[in-house]
Design an enzyme around this catalytic site. Structure first.
Site, short mmCIF file in Angstrom:
data_model
loop_
_atom_site.label_atom_id
_atom_site.label_comp_id
_atom_site.label_asym_id
_atom_site.label_seq_id
_atom_site.Cartn_x
_atom_site.Cartn_y
_atom_site.Cartn_z
N CYS A 276 4.51 1.12 2.99
CA CYS A 276 6.14 1.86 3.47
C CYS A 276 6.47 2.43 4.49
O CYS A 276 5.49 3.64 5.55
CB CYS A 276 5.52 3.40 2.18
SG CYS A 276 6.80 4.97 2.36
N CYS B 36 7.20 6.88 5.14
CA CYS B 36 5.37 8.16 5.23
C CYS B 36 4.42 7.12 4.59
O CYS B 36 4.27 5.99 5.44
CB CYS B 36 6.02 9.03 3.90
SG CYS B 36 6.64 8.51 2.72
N SER B 37 3.73 6.90 4.11
CA SER B 37 2.60 6.02 3.60
C SER B 37 2.61 6.18 1.79
O SER B 37 1.36 6.15 1.50
CB SER B 37 1.30 6.41 4.29
OG SER B 37 1.84 6.88 5.43
N CYS B 38 4.28 6.09 1.14
CA CYS B 38 3.94 6.11 -0.39
C CYS B 38 2.97 5.30 -0.62
O CYS B 38 2.74 3.85 0.07
CB CYS B 38 5.21 5.38 -0.87
SG CYS B 38 6.42 7.01 -0.63
#
Lengths: 226, 232
Positions: free
Chosen positions: B133, B136-138
């Site tokens: 991701c 962001c950091s999905c």
């Protein structure tokens, strides 16, 4: 690239450092508390996940770059609480106001007994909405530049590296909440969502290996026929 | 806050009485952001926020403990490994998982936040899948638990899309020259689960034994499953 979080394809970040297998460990003692506090506050329903992401992206670039992941969460949480009028700047600065009696719990305060059920709940982001204009196999061109079409500097999920590129629809997911609208209180504005595959050579000029691909999940208004 | 009053633990701990709060001093970041009013030490920042939210009836500390317990001990890559092992053992389940992961996972009782819309992608001799991701950091929390530090790092977010093979080299993974890489950038609420190829020498193993071969990183695409007989 309009905001600091949009870092896909950036050079210079150095090696990726693998970690042991298994449940990921919290690197600092305060990390689990920061995670839990953010999730518990989110359960109050005062903001959407899109608004939370936008709050993190709206940190000053210098803060975004120096903050760890959970520091970004905390900063965005504080900013959202103040923006929604739930906590005052004075309280952030001085701590909780002293009151004679504790306020009644918020009607949506997450109770310990409800945590398992809340975390295991499936709350889809798909919605009824327009029929898809594209089908798997269709060629599409993405918006250029990557931007929020409603709000200058607003939230969008089109990465800068994939802006103005021609790709191929590989999955049609049906209508999903449009983050560009929902992050800013403009309603859910559901639109068809697609997974679009790009040739790595198109994105980067040269691919590590011919034929490699990158996909991104993109809403219909980001796309035009190509 | 006047001296002598009851102070909620943690709030404003990093400032001496009478001294200006560090956040009010000249600083290198924007004062438009209320978060800069919090203590600068992140551990104190958490305590301060928790004190405020608890005092205002917005958060129950017992719920925080329950959330932490969940992600420290209950939800983790063992859940995803169970799914992959079933796909390896049962061709019918594998087909169902690849066709409609949400239905297949629901049938296994696997669900949760950040796993609302799952797509399973199978590695083949022709294609290796890898998930990132960049914005962001999905991450598929109900399947893999909280994301490891590297997944959230700038280095991974920046590099995985441009030079996935160089990133794989950081993990000690070298792909065959004739295997294409497809990197899935999770820019929406769709979460991707990589179904790695079943390792050689695993014929005859039951689902539990197969699950022990499935590493967290193999389900993100930065690793390969263990071979039978190798150390866990």
């Amino acid at each position: 690239m309009s905001r600091v979080h949009d870092m896909g394809g950036r050079w210079g970040d150095g090696a990726v450092r693998p970690e042991p297998d298994g449940i990921a460990r919290f690197a600092e003692d305060w990390h689990p508390r920061a995670l839990a506090l953010t999730l518990a506050a989110g359960a109050l329903g005062a903001w959407s996940i899109d608004a939370a992401r936008h709050a993190r992206e709206s940190l000053a670039p210098a803060d975004y770059a120096r903050f760890s992941y959970y520091e970004k969460w905390l900063a965005a949480l504080a900013d959202l609480l103040v923006a929604r009028g739930m906590v005052s700047a004075a309280e952030l600065r001085d701590g909780p106001a002293e009151t004679e009696t504790a306020p009644a719990p918020h009607p949506r305060r997450l109770a310990a007994a409800d945590v398992d059920r809340t975390l295991a709940r499936r709350a889809p982001y798909s919605r009824p909405g327009p029929a898809p204009a594209f089908a798997p196999g269709d060629r599409v061109r993405t918006r250029l530049p990557a931007r929020n079409a409603f709000i200058p500097g607003g939230h969008t999920r089109l990465p800068g590296y994939a802006a103005g590129q021609v790709g191929r629809v590989v999955i049609s997911h049906g209508p999903h909440i449009l983050p560009d609208a929902n992050a800013h209180g403009l309603g859910e504005a559901a639109e068809p969502l697609y997974t679009v595959a790009f040739d790595a050579a198109d994105l980067w000029g040269v691919a590590e290996r011919a034929g490699d691909e990158v996909t991104a999940d993109l809403w219909q208004s980001y796309l035009a026929p190509a | 806050m006047a001296p002598g009053k009851v102070v909620t633990p943690g709030a404003g701990l990093d400032k001496a009485p009478g001294a200006p709060h560090p956040a009010l001093m000249p600083h290198d970041h924007s004062h438009d952001h209320p978060h800069s009013l919090l203590p600068s030490d992140p551990a104190l920042r958490v305590k301060a926020l928790e004190s405020i939210l608890t005092a205002k009836g917005l958060v129950d500390p017992a719920a925080l403990g329950a959330i932490i317990e969940t992600y420290q001990h209950k939800v983790g890559p063992q859940v995803g490994a169970r799914v992959v092992a079933r796909a390896w053992a049962d061709a019918g389940f594998a087909a169902a998982l690849l066709a409609d992961a949400d239905a297949a996972l629901a049938a296994m009782g696997v669900s949760g936040r950040q796993g609302e819309h799952v797509v399973a992608v199978a590695n083949t001799p022709q294609v290796h899948n890898m998930v990132v991701c960049t914005l962001c950091s999905c991450y598929p929390w109900p399947l893999l638990g909280i994301p490891p530090g590297w997944y959230k790092s700038d280095a991974y977010r920046a590099r995985a899309v441009r030079e996935p093979r160089a990133v794989l080299a950081d993990f000690g993974v070298t792909l065959p020259e004739d295997q294409t890489v497809r990197v899935w950038d999770s820019t929406a609420e769709v979460r991707y689960l990589v179904v790695p190829m079943r390792p050689e020498g695993s014929a005859g193993l039951d689902e539990a034994a197969l699950a022990a071969l499935v590493t967290r990183d193999s389900m993100i695409g930065t690793g390969l499953p263990r071979r039978p007989g190798s150390a866990p």
